[in-house]
Scaffold this active site. Structure first.
Site, PDB file in Angstrom:
ATOM      1  N   ASP A 141       5.296 -86.938   5.715  1.00  0.00           N
ATOM      2  CA  ASP A 141       6.232 -85.845   5.470  1.00  0.00           C
ATOM      3  C   ASP A 141       7.549 -86.351   4.909  1.00  0.00           C
ATOM      4  O   ASP A 141       8.169 -85.693   4.068  1.00  0.00           O
ATOM      5  CB  ASP A 141       6.478 -85.057   6.760  1.00  0.00           C
ATOM      6  N   GLU A 174       7.969 -86.485  14.879  1.00  0.00           N
ATOM      7  CA  GLU A 174       6.968 -85.670  15.566  1.00  0.00           C
ATOM      8  C   GLU A 174       7.278 -85.780  17.053  1.00  0.00           C
ATOM      9  O   GLU A 174       7.741 -86.819  17.527  1.00  0.00           O
ATOM     10  CB  GLU A 174       5.544 -86.141  15.264  1.00  0.00           C
ATOM     11  N   HIS A 189       0.705 -82.557  10.096  1.00  0.00           N
ATOM     12  CA  HIS A 189       2.052 -83.120  10.001  1.00  0.00           C
ATOM     13  C   HIS A 189       2.010 -84.576  10.455  1.00  0.00           C
ATOM     14  O   HIS A 189       1.333 -84.925  11.416  1.00  0.00           O
ATOM     15  CB  HIS A 189       3.018 -82.349  10.900  1.00  0.00           C
ATOM     16  N   ASP A 210      12.028 -87.940   9.403  1.00  0.00           N
ATOM     17  CA  ASP A 210      11.203 -86.910  10.013  1.00  0.00           C
ATOM     18  C   ASP A 210      10.738 -87.421  11.371  1.00  0.00           C
ATOM     19  O   ASP A 210      10.654 -88.643  11.601  1.00  0.00           O
ATOM     20  CB  ASP A 210       9.998 -86.555   9.145  1.00  0.00           C
ATOM     21  N   HIS A 248       0.511 -81.916  14.858  1.00  0.00           N
ATOM     22  CA  HIS A 248       0.451 -83.294  14.336  1.00  0.00           C
ATOM     23  C   HIS A 248      -0.784 -84.085  14.755  1.00  0.00           C
ATOM     24  O   HIS A 248      -1.056 -85.151  14.186  1.00  0.00           O
ATOM     25  CB  HIS A 248       1.706 -84.078  14.743  1.00  0.00           C
TER      26      HIS A 248
END
Length: 215
Positions: A157, A10, A152, A8, A57
């Site tokens: 995640d 960001e 997030h 994942d 986030h």
């Protein structure tokens, strides 16, 4: 041996051509077991974070301006991924950012060319057509605790995604084994009528809770 790299990211925004990665997480899973190998990095994106991304986030430019730039960690990321299968939820988004960062760093490595890709969102849409299939929605549907997820974050995640994927695929595997056994025991199985039943989310949640009580 199956080696999966759950991932994942960001980012500063939503377009990999103009925005940058500022956090990444990779978790290794071999033969459906987490190995303990994790790569979690905050990255200097070399530009400001958009207001929209910050609301998602909560990571600001000040939080990451002193972190290493992607070019300095690119080989570490490649070494972790190589030889595995890349899994992400809405994989095209993460793949787009990774591949653009590799390109900016002058590295000849591409996810989708050098490692295969599995999109867990595509899997979820096939399993639960017409339903919400965000990570939050899947955690609720599969009774996975996400109470500590306020915003997030790449590592959290990814940890949730590992649980979601293993739950989705293990249930399908058990169903297939039971189905194959039932069909093999009846030569007239193909002639039996098929009753379709639409279950509500509440019905499914109640069923999942009942299954937990009987192991």
């Amino acid at each position: 041996m199956s080696r999966f790299i759950f991932a994942d990211t960001e980012t500063t925004g939503f377009d990999p051509k103009s925005e940058r990665m500022l956090e990444l997480a990779l978790i290794e899973v071999v033969d459906r077991q987490q190995t303990g190998r994790v790569l979690h990095l905050y990255i200097n994106p070399e530009q400001e974070v958009s207001a929209g991304a910050y609301r998602v986030h909560g990571i600001s430019w000040n939080d990451v301006k002193d972190k290493p730039v992607f070019k300095s960690v690119a080989q570490e990321v490649i070494d972790f991924m190589q030889g595995g299968i890349f899994l992400a939820h809405n994989a095209p988004f993460d793949v787009g950012f990774f591949n653009m960062e590799f390109k900016r760093a002058g590295v000849d490595f591409m996810i989708g060319r050098d490692v295969d890709v599995v999109d867990t969102l595509a899997i979820a849409k096939k399993m639960y057509p017409g339903q919400r299939n965000s990570l939050d929605a899947l955690c609720t549907r599969l009774s996975i605790d996400r109470s500590h997820r306020k915003l997030h974050g790449a590592l959290l995640d990814t940890e949730l995604l590992v649980q979601v994927y293993l739950m989705m695929t293990s249930k399908q595997g058990r169903f297939n084994m039971k189905l194959n056994k039932a069909v093999s025991q009846s030569s007239t199985a193909a002639q039996l009528p098929c009753l379709q039943v639409a279950l509500s989310d509440e019905d499914k949640a109640a069923h999942e809770a009942y299954l937990e009580t009987i192991g």
